[in-house]
Design an enzyme around this catalytic site. Structure first.
Site, short mmCIF file in Angstrom:
data_model
loop_
_atom_site.label_atom_id
_atom_site.label_comp_id
_atom_site.label_asym_id
_atom_site.label_seq_id
_atom_site.Cartn_x
_atom_site.Cartn_y
_atom_site.Cartn_z
N GLU A 116 40.88 35.54 38.64
CA GLU A 116 42.09 35.06 37.98
C GLU A 116 41.91 33.58 37.66
O GLU A 116 41.42 32.81 38.49
CB GLU A 116 43.31 35.24 38.90
CG GLU A 116 44.60 34.66 38.33
CD GLU A 116 45.79 34.86 39.28
OE1 GLU A 116 45.79 35.87 40.02
OE2 GLU A 116 46.69 34.01 39.28
N GLU A 121 50.37 26.25 34.89
CA GLU A 121 51.19 26.78 35.97
C GLU A 121 51.90 25.64 36.70
O GLU A 121 51.34 24.58 36.93
CB GLU A 121 50.34 27.57 36.98
CG GLU A 121 51.16 28.21 38.08
CD GLU A 121 50.32 29.00 39.07
OE1 GLU A 121 50.91 29.77 39.84
OE2 GLU A 121 49.08 28.84 39.06
#
Length: 559
Positions: A116, A121
Site C-alpha cells: 500500500e 493522507e
C-alpha cells in the site's frame, strides 16, 4: 526514452473508470460509502461541462445517528498496475477539519503482500501531508537512500507489524502547501508517483510550481529534483512488496486514524467527546469537504519511444438547463484522441461528462498571496459564524500588509488579516473554518500593498498559520484484510481475560463474511467502532481481487 500516456481519467472517464465502493468502511470510519446511483441521488458528485473537472463530495446537509454514518464517496480504479508514472492534478481537496480523513492512495489486491502506498493522507486539523508505505514483513528504508529524497523520514520499518503502521515521510520544510487548507489556498496542485523496479518516488508540486513537461503531458521525472519520499532500495526489493496496485480516492470520517488523534494531537475534543458524535451532528462543518479532480493520468515506460502531444478532447455542447433529466441516462458518447509512438499507437478514451447534482466546480482560481511568510503558511480565506471569537486585534491602519501582520503575531499560531486589521489567535473555534469557494471571498486589497489580498467585504479573514510544530503519529493502513492488534484479550481456560492482546488476521476474498454478533468481540468502552460487512460495486476487471465483505475490529495505535 519516454513515458507514454496509457490512461487518462478525466471527467466521465474518471467516474466510469473507477469502481464505486458502497459498503461500510474497512477502517472503522463513521461513513457510508455510496454507489454511483445513490451518490447522484444525494448530490455528492458533479462534472463541470466546460472544464471536465470532477467534484467528489460528502453529505453536508443532514444529521445522522451514531449507528449510521455520513454518506461519502470512495472510488477504486478498475485497472490494476505494475510500474508506471501516475500524475494527479487536484484543484481542491477536503480541508483541515475535525472529523475528516481523506486520502489518495494505491494498494495491491493481495494485501499486505501487494503493498500500500499512500500519496495524500491526513486527518482532522492536519496541514502537512504524510506519504506512507505499508508492506509485508521485510521491507526497510536504509542508508542507500541517503541524499535521494527531500522530505523528512519518519521511520525505517515499512512492515505493518503488530502496531499496524508502516514507514513514511513528512514534506520538506519549504513545502507550505502539501495538504488541506494550505493546499487549497494556493489553488491545489499535482502529486506524482514514479514506480519502477528499483524505487517508488512521490513528488508534490503546488499550483504555481507544476513543471511544464507535466502540463504538456510529456513528463520527465529526472528533471523534477528530489522527490518528497522514496521507497525501495537495497533492503526492500520493490517487486517483492508492491504489485497489482489499484488507485483509490476517498473521503473518510473518523476511523482508526481520526479516532486515535481526536483530542490527543488536536483540539477537536473541545467540540465533541468523540469524533463520530461531532461528524453525526455537524453537517455544516463539511460543506467544503470535497475533491476537485482535474485529471488522474497513468503513464507506462516505453524505451526508445517518442510520444506526440496529446490534444484535449473537443468541448461538449452545453445542454439546456430547462430539460428534465431522463429516467434512464444513455452512456455518454466518448471522444478519442490518439497518442503516437515509434513502436505503437495507443488510443486514450476521454468521455464527455454530463453534469449531475448541481453546477459543479468553478474555473481554476488565480492566487496572488504568497504561500509562506516567515514560516507561516497561507491557509486561505476563512469565514466564521462566531465572529472569529478566538482572534484579538493587534493593529488597524493604512500601512497593513501581510508581512506586517505576520510580524506582529510572531509566536502565535494564527494570523488573520481583514482590510487594515491584523488579528492573532492561538486556536480556532469550531465555527471558524475555510470558506466555501476558498479565496473568492477574500478580495480586498491590502492597504499597504494593493497586489495582495487582505480579507473580504463580508468579514472574511485571510489566514496564515504556523504549522511547523504540528505532530501526527504514523497513519495505519487503509486497505482491507489488515493484520491488526485489537484491544480484546484472549480468555484463559477459566474464561477470564489474560490481558494479552490478540493478533488477528482478517480475511480477503469474495463472499460475505459474517458480521460480529451483538455483544460479541470484546471491544471495550471507548474503543473503535465494531466491524461491519459491506459490498463493492465492481465490473470484474482483470487482475483484481474483489472485496465483498470484511469484519474489521479496532486497531490499537502505539503513539
Amino acid at each position: 526514452m519516454a513515458y507514454s500516456l496509457s490512461t487518462s481519467y478525466v471527467g466521465e472517464a474518471l467516474l466510469s473508470g473507477f469502481d464505486w465502493f458502497n459498503g461500510t468502511d474497512l477502517s472503522n470510519g463513521f461513513v457510508l460509502y455510496q454507489s454511483r446511483e445513490d451518490a447522484a441521488a444525494r448530490g455528492l458528485y458533479s462534472i463541470n461541462e466546460e472544464s471536465q473537472v470532477v467534484r467528489l463530495g460528502v453529505d453536508s446537509n443532514n444529521t445522522y445517528g451514531l449507528d449510521e454514518g455520513r454518506p461519502s464517496i470512495r472510488l477504486e480504479s478498475k485497472e490494476s498496475y505494475n510500474h508506471g508514472l501516475f500524475i494527479a492534478d487536484f484543484l481542491h481537496m477536503p480541508p483541515s477539519q475535525c472529523g475528516l480523513w481523506p486520502a489518495f492512495w494505491t494498494y495491491g489486491s493481495d494485501w499486505p503482500k501487494g503493498g500500500e502506498l499512500d500519496m495524500i493522507e491526513g486527518a482532522n486539523t492536519a496541514h502537512n501531508n504524510i506519504i506512507s508505505a505499508h508492506t509485508d514483513d521485510g521491507c526497510f528504508q536504509d542508508e542507500s537512500q541517503a541524499g535521494l529524497f527531500a522530505g523528512h523520514k519518519r521511520n525505517d520499518d515499512c512492515y505493518i507489524g503488530e502496531q499496524n503502521v508502516g514507514c513514511g515521510f513528512d514534506p520538506p520544510a519549504d513545502d507550505a502547501s502539501s495538504y488541506g487548507d494550505a493546499f487549497n489556498a494556493v489553488g491545489g496542485g499535482v502529486y506524482a508517483m514514479q514506480w519502477d523496479e528499483q524505487h517508488i518516488r512521490v513528488w508534490h508540486f503546488a499550483r504555481g510550481e507544476i513543471p511544464e513537461d507535466i502540463t504538456r503531458r510529456e513528463p520527465q521525472p529526472e528533471t523534477w529534483g528530489l522527490p518528497h519520499a522514496i521507497f525501495g532500495g537495497k533492503r526492500c526489493n520493490v517487486d517483492d512488496y508492491f504489485s497489482d496496485m489499484n488507485i483509490v480516492i476517498n473521503i473518510n470520517f473518523c476511523g482508526d486514524y481520526g479516532n486515535a488523534l481526536w483530542g490527543k494531537f488536536d483540539s477537536c475534543s473541545e467540540y465533541a467527546a468523540t469524533c463520530p458524535e461531532y461528524v453525526a451532528n455537524n453537517p455544516e462543518a463539511f460543506a467544503n469537504a470535497y475533491w476537485d479532480v482535474k485529471y488522474i493520468d497513468a503513464y507506462t515506460w516505453q524505451p526508445n519511444a517518442t510520444v506526440a502531444r496529446l490534444e484535449s478532447p473537443p468541448e461538449p455542447t452545453p445542454e439546456a438547463n430547462s430539460e428534465p433529466e431522463p429516467e434512464s441516462e444513455p452512456e455518454p458518447e466518448p471522444a478519442t484522441t490518439t497518442t503516437m509512438t515509434s513502436s505503437s499507437t495507443t488510443t486514450v478514451t476521454v468521455h464527455r461528462g454530463t453534469v449531475h447534482a448541481g453546477a459543479g466546480p468553478a474555473p481554476e482560481p488565480t492566487h496572488t498571496n504568497p504561500a509562506k511568510i516567515d514560516g507561516y503558511s497561507h491557509l486561505g480565506c476563512f469565514a466564521s459564524s462566531s465572529d472569529f471569537c478566538t482572534f484579538e486585534q493587534v493593529h488597524d491602519g493604512d500601512d497593513t500588509t501581510l508581512d506586517k501582520c505576520v510580524e506582529l503575531c510572531a509566536g502565535r499560531t494564527y494570523v488573520g488579516i481583514r482590510a487594515g486589521e491584523c488579528l492573532c489567535a492561538d486556536d480556532l473555534d469550531p465555527n471558524t473554518r475555510a470558506a466555501p469557494g476558498d479565496d473568492d471571498q477574500c478580495s480586498l486589497p491590502c492597504p499597504g500593498k494593493a497586489c495582495e489580498m487582505c480579507g473580504g467585504e463580508q468579514g472574511s479573514l485571510t489566514v496564515y498559520a504556523d504549522v511547523r510544530g504540528e505532530e501526527r503519529p504514523q497513519p495505519p493502513p487503509m486497505a482491507a484484510g489488515a493484520v491488526v492488534t485489537v484491544t480484546t484479550c484472549s480468555p484463559d481456560s477459566s474464561g477470564s481475560s489474560s490481558g494479552t492482546p490478540v493478533r488477528t488476521g482478517l480475511p480477503i476474498g469474495t463472499g460475505v463474511v459474517p458480521t460480529r454478533s451483538a455483544g460479541g468481540g470484546g471491544v471495550p468502552d471507548g474503543g473503535l467502532t465494531p466491524g461491519w460487512s459491506g459490498a463493492v460495486e465492481r465490473s470484474s476487471p482483470p487482475k483484481m481481487s474483489v472485496v465483498v465483505g470484511v469484519v474489521v475490529m479496532g486497531v490499537m495505535l502505539v503513539m
